[in-house]
Design a protein around this motif. Structure first.
Motif, PDB file in Angstrom:
ATOM      1  N   MET A 462       0.832  -1.207   0.000  1.00  0.00           N
ATOM      2  CA  MET A 462       0.000   0.000   0.000  1.00  0.00           C
ATOM      3  C   MET A 462       0.862   1.252   0.000  1.00  0.00           C
ATOM      4  O   MET A 462       0.395   2.334   0.352  1.00  0.00           O
ATOM      5  CB  MET A 462      -0.946   0.007   1.201  1.00  0.00           C
ATOM      6  CG  MET A 462      -2.249  -0.736   0.944  1.00  0.00           C
ATOM      7  SD  MET A 462      -3.485  -0.483   2.238  1.00  0.00           S
ATOM      8  CE  MET A 462      -3.849   1.256   2.094  1.00  0.00           C
ATOM      9  N   HIS A 465      -1.015   4.551  -2.267  1.00  0.00           N
ATOM     10  CA  HIS A 465      -2.380   4.279  -1.815  1.00  0.00           C
ATOM     11  C   HIS A 465      -3.294   3.992  -3.014  1.00  0.00           C
ATOM     12  O   HIS A 465      -3.324   4.768  -3.982  1.00  0.00           O
ATOM     13  CB  HIS A 465      -2.930   5.458  -1.016  1.00  0.00           C
ATOM     14  CG  HIS A 465      -4.116   5.094  -0.187  1.00  0.00           C
ATOM     15  ND1 HIS A 465      -5.380   4.928  -0.730  1.00  0.00           N
ATOM     16  CD2 HIS A 465      -4.244   4.849   1.146  1.00  0.00           C
ATOM     17  CE1 HIS A 465      -6.227   4.614   0.232  1.00  0.00           C
ATOM     18  NE2 HIS A 465      -5.557   4.552   1.388  1.00  0.00           N
ATOM     19  N   ILE A 475       2.436   3.270   5.827  1.00  0.00           N
ATOM     20  CA  ILE A 475       1.086   2.734   6.028  1.00  0.00           C
ATOM     21  C   ILE A 475       1.064   1.216   5.902  1.00  0.00           C
ATOM     22  O   ILE A 475       0.105   0.556   6.325  1.00  0.00           O
ATOM     23  CB  ILE A 475       0.081   3.380   5.041  1.00  0.00           C
ATOM     24  CG1 ILE A 475      -1.357   3.228   5.560  1.00  0.00           C
ATOM     25  CG2 ILE A 475       0.233   2.781   3.649  1.00  0.00           C
ATOM     26  CD1 ILE A 475      -2.367   3.994   4.735  1.00  0.00           C
ATOM     27  N   GLU A 572      -4.711   6.717   7.687  1.00  0.00           N
ATOM     28  CA  GLU A 572      -5.151   7.375   6.450  1.00  0.00           C
ATOM     29  C   GLU A 572      -5.700   8.774   6.742  1.00  0.00           C
ATOM     30  O   GLU A 572      -5.440   9.739   6.012  1.00  0.00           O
ATOM     31  CB  GLU A 572      -6.237   6.529   5.768  1.00  0.00           C
ATOM     32  CG  GLU A 572      -5.731   5.173   5.259  1.00  0.00           C
ATOM     33  CD  GLU A 572      -6.853   4.278   4.764  1.00  0.00           C
ATOM     34  OE1 GLU A 572      -6.729   3.726   3.657  1.00  0.00           O
ATOM     35  OE2 GLU A 572      -7.855   4.125   5.501  1.00  0.00           O
TER      36      GLU A 572
END
Length: 810
Positions: A462, A465, A475, A572
């Motif tokens: 990820m 994104h 992340i 996020e």
């Protein structure tokens, strides 16, 4: 009546024998109360011959009761040239290395096949109650008595093989009707003969079955770091035992790999040298001696390790020191066994040496004397006072299971960190399994070379994104934990979460640090000032519950399952809040939102009112001054640190492939003996920094040994010159590049050597001419004497002139 008298007399005689001689008969081979037989399996190879000599010698030295049998699997052709029939009591077994039906080459299957053959064809199998099954690459330190270990009919005793992850996933469901009974065991097996008779055929059958299941050989399913089905035999055992309903009493303290640190108060009675190990600068790997005929080479031993006195100087921590002594016992017992075998084979007496003297010394005899299990609760039910007391906060005698995880990506930067962490995990005594959460794109994964570096759970990357296109690799940590929870079978009660740039120095356990369901434990991240200002108010409904924590996390699995999604979502959310990236709000010195994942953790926990026990004694950054008396469990080398003129910054090694470049390592830190601080706090700070750097280099060195790097390395000449050019371009020659350094020194030495050779040649010419001149004077007539004397003087002058010229040019 007469028969009764005879039996009574025999019984009386037996009793007298047992009670006489200071109890010596109590440990006599094959005596009551139960009969034990020890088995191990080998093939007709030099590799197994030196292991056989070591195991047999330790068997005798440890006073293991009962007989021992080597199950020797050989083809007829191998047997014709085999020299080692006299190495141990032996039963020949037909080789199944090449499967007679499938043609599959898999020598490990000889172990269950050999045991099946022994049960069918050996008279000993009809006259035994208990069987101990070992591997050839083991050293026995003390008697292995099944009933003293707790073995019962239906409940064998075994050592823990945590990497058999196939007991938790689809592999067990495919290969046994009772996957819930699958135990991750191996190494040391102690069971009743009746259980072995039920198990052995199933062990063999399940080994064949798993070996043929190539579709499920991958590392994430089996835990086999090579992904080649090599541990099929181990799964054959576990699945076979599950099929016949055997549940094991698993003991993780009976067996230890040399190089690992035993748990405090525990005395392993079996050494398994299946992995490389080292003591200081000395190291040993059994794979380096795969074709070694050392058993048949008179006078030759394995390289001598350091002496106990040296170990005491290099390590002051008592438990680590004990671990090093265990490593010494392993290699010294091997050498002692080979030495005795050479003498029995008629080899000439070896020359005296310090090492030979040590092997015959009282010190060595005391260090290698048989080790016995404690007699706790065996006679009067009272606890042995010599055993370590339970920690006050232990939840009970049976500790909860632990699983350690850490997150990485498919890059060289994370690979060397992984090697360091995995090496320290093995040394630390950390209970349970460990899993690397590897976040990679499909393309990265296809080209990735580091699949064998750790037990791994692959995770979709990820970093970029999928919805926002934001590039934020951090992340991957919460995303990977969430993916692992949803896709892996996890039987642990507590999860320990680490970062890759950490070195374990000791176990991190929930019962020691007070972790409980609803109460995780973590280490302080005081720079997370967003917990105290508007950032927390914006991103959690419970800003008062925001804890400034991170680094090391100990959390109950039930809490983690609820929390992981919040961790990802809050990461996020904070990452998207660019309006509040400022340093005075986040504490991020780069003001780039880089620590959004850390806030995602704290805000996610606050949302659930999950409050942490914050412990400052678990983790330390190298370069920080330690608090007196604290034994930190983790180094976090996330920041640059230095000792005198030496320094280390992980960021400088972001693009360097230390894993796939043979013998690559970091610059060595100063030797601890060179430190001259008068301030004890600064001295302890630098000692910890040196320990961290040395552990990383030791991990890399052992990794290169496992990868079978040659002594000269694998770089080609053009690569060497290229590396030297690049290093000089940046203004210095790297200290880590021994490849560049060695040729320069060699060329200097060769130049000096050539000059001296020329000088010596000239000198010999001078003496030769002088000798010929003198000879001509002696044997010539007197009439020519003045002329010859003149010529002689001229030649002497000319010779000296040549010599001066040579010296001047030199």
């Amino acid at each position: 009546m007469g028969k009764v008298s005879i039996f009574g007399a025999a019984a009386l005689l037996s009793l007298l024998l047992l009670t006489s001689g200071n109890g010596a008969a109590a440990v006599a081979i094959g005596e009551a109360p139960y009969r034990i037989h020890t088995l191990f399996s080998v093939e007709c190879q030099n590799y197994f011959d030196w292991q056989t000599v070591g195991l047999l010698h330790s068997f005798k030295k440890a006073r293991q009761p009962g007989p021992l049998t080597r199950l020797l699997s050989c083809t007829n052709d191998e047997l014709k040239g085999y020299k080692g029939m006299d190495l141990a009591p032996t039963m020949l077994v037909p080789s199944m290395s090449r499967h007679p039906k499938t043609g599959d080459w898999y020598p490990a299957i000889n172990k269950p096949a050999g045991i099946v053959h022994w049960l069918k064809h050996s008279k000993d199998a009809d006259n035994v109650d208990w069987v101990v099954i070992l591997d050839a690459d083991m050293i026995i330190r003390g008697p292995i008595i099944p009933w003293e270990l707790g073995a019962e009919i239906g409940s064998p005793v075994a050592a823990f093989y945590g990497y058999l992850v196939g007991c938790d996933n689809i592999l067990a469901k495919l290969h046994t009707h009772h996957p819930e009974l699958c135990d991750k065991v191996g190494g040391l097996l102690a069971m009743h003969i009746d259980d072995l008779r039920k198990l052995a055929p199933m062990w063999l059958s399940k080994t064949e079955e798993v070996r043929e299941d190539r579709a499920h050989w991958t590392t994430n399913i089996t835990g086999d770091i090579y992904g080649k089905g090599w541990i099929s035999e181990m799964y054959g055992y576990s699945f076979g035992a599950a099929e016949v309903g055997l549940r094991h009493k698993i003991n993780d303290d009976l067996m230890i790999y040399p190089g690992y640190i035993p748990r405090p108060g525990k005395e392993p009675i079996l050494l398994h040298y299946g992995l490389p190990f080292s003591v200081g600068n000395w190291s040993f790997s059994k794979l380096d001696h795969h074709e070694d005929g050392i058993v048949y080479d008179c006078g030759r031993l394995f390289p001598e390790p350091p002496y106990p006195r040296q170990v005491k100087q290099m390590e002051t921590d008592p438990n680590k020191q004990r671990g090093l002594f265990i490593s010494l016992q392993c290699i010294n017992t091997l050498n002692e066994g080979i030495l005795i075998h050479h003498a029995a084979s008629g080899c000439p007496k070896p020359r005296w040496s310090k090492y030979m003297s040590f092997l015959k010394s009282k010190t060595f005899a005391e260090l290698t004397s048989p080790k016995y299990l404690s007699q706790q609760s065996t006679e009067n039910g009272e606890e042995d006072e010599t055993q370590e007391k339970e920690m006050p906060n232990e939840p009970g005698v049976d500790h909860p299971k632990i699983h350690t995880v850490f997150s990485t990506e498919c890059t060289p930067y994370f690979d060397w960190q992984t090697v360091g962490l995995m090496h320290s995990f093995g040394l630390s005594g950390q209970p349970g399994n460990i899993t690397r959460l590897l976040s990679c794109t499909d393309e990265d994964l296809r080209n990735y070379k580091g699949h064998d570096l750790a037990p791994t759970h692959n995770v979709p990357s990820m970093s970029l994104h999928p919805l926002t296109g934001d590039w934020y690799p951090a992340i991957n940590k919460p995303a990977a934990v969430l993916h692992w929870l949803n896709h892996a079978t996890i039987d642990a009660e507590f999860i320990v979460i680490l970062d890759a740039d950490m070195i374990l120095r000791g176990p991190i356990t929930p019962w020691e640090f007070g972790a409980a369901r609803g109460r995780p434990v973590s280490t302080p991240y005081d720079y997370l000032i967003g917990c105290d200002n508007e950032l927390a108010k914006l991103h959690t409904r419970h800003p008062g519950a925001c804890d400034k924590v991170g680094g090391v996390i100990i959390m109950h699995i039930d809490d983690l399952r609820v929390f992981a999604m919040h961790w990802l979502h809050k990461t996020e959310e904070v990452r998207a809040d660019r309006a509040h990236y400022a340093k005075n709000i986040t504490g991020d010195i780069y003001e780039s939102g880089w620590i959004s994942e850390m806030y995602g953790y704290s805000f996610g926990a606050a949302e659930l009112n999950l409050r942490h026990l914050i412990n400052r004694e678990i983790l330390i950054y190298p370069g920080y001054v330690p608090q007196p008396g604290i034994k930190y469990r983790v180094f976090h080398y996330g920041l640059e640190f230095n000792v005198e003129n030496w320094s280390f910054d992980k960021a400088n090694w972001r693009e360097v492939d230390l894993i796939n470049t043979c013998w690559a390592k970091f610059p060595d830190p100063p030797d601890a003996s060179s430190l001259h601080h008068t301030d004890k706090n600064l001295l302890n700070r630098d000692l910890l920094s040196i320990e961290c750097a040395k552990t990383l280099n030791e991990a890399l060195h052992l990794h290169h040994i496992r990868r079978k790097c040659s002594e000269s390395g694998t770089l080609k000449e053009q690569d060497k010159s290229k590396e030297a050019t690049v290093s000089r371009r940046i203004g210095r020659l790297e200290r880590t590049s021994s490849i560049n350094k060695i040729p320069d020194e060699t060329s200097l030495n060769n130049g000096a050597s050539s000059t001296w050779k020329l000088w010596l040649i000239a000198l010999w010419i001078f003496f030769g001419l002088g000798f010929l001149t003198v000879a001509s004077v002696i044997f010539s007539g007197r009439k020519m004497k003045p002329t010859k004397d003149k010529k002689y003087r001229s030649k002497r002058k000319s010779s000296y002139g040549d010599d001066r010229y040579i010296r001047g040019s030199d």
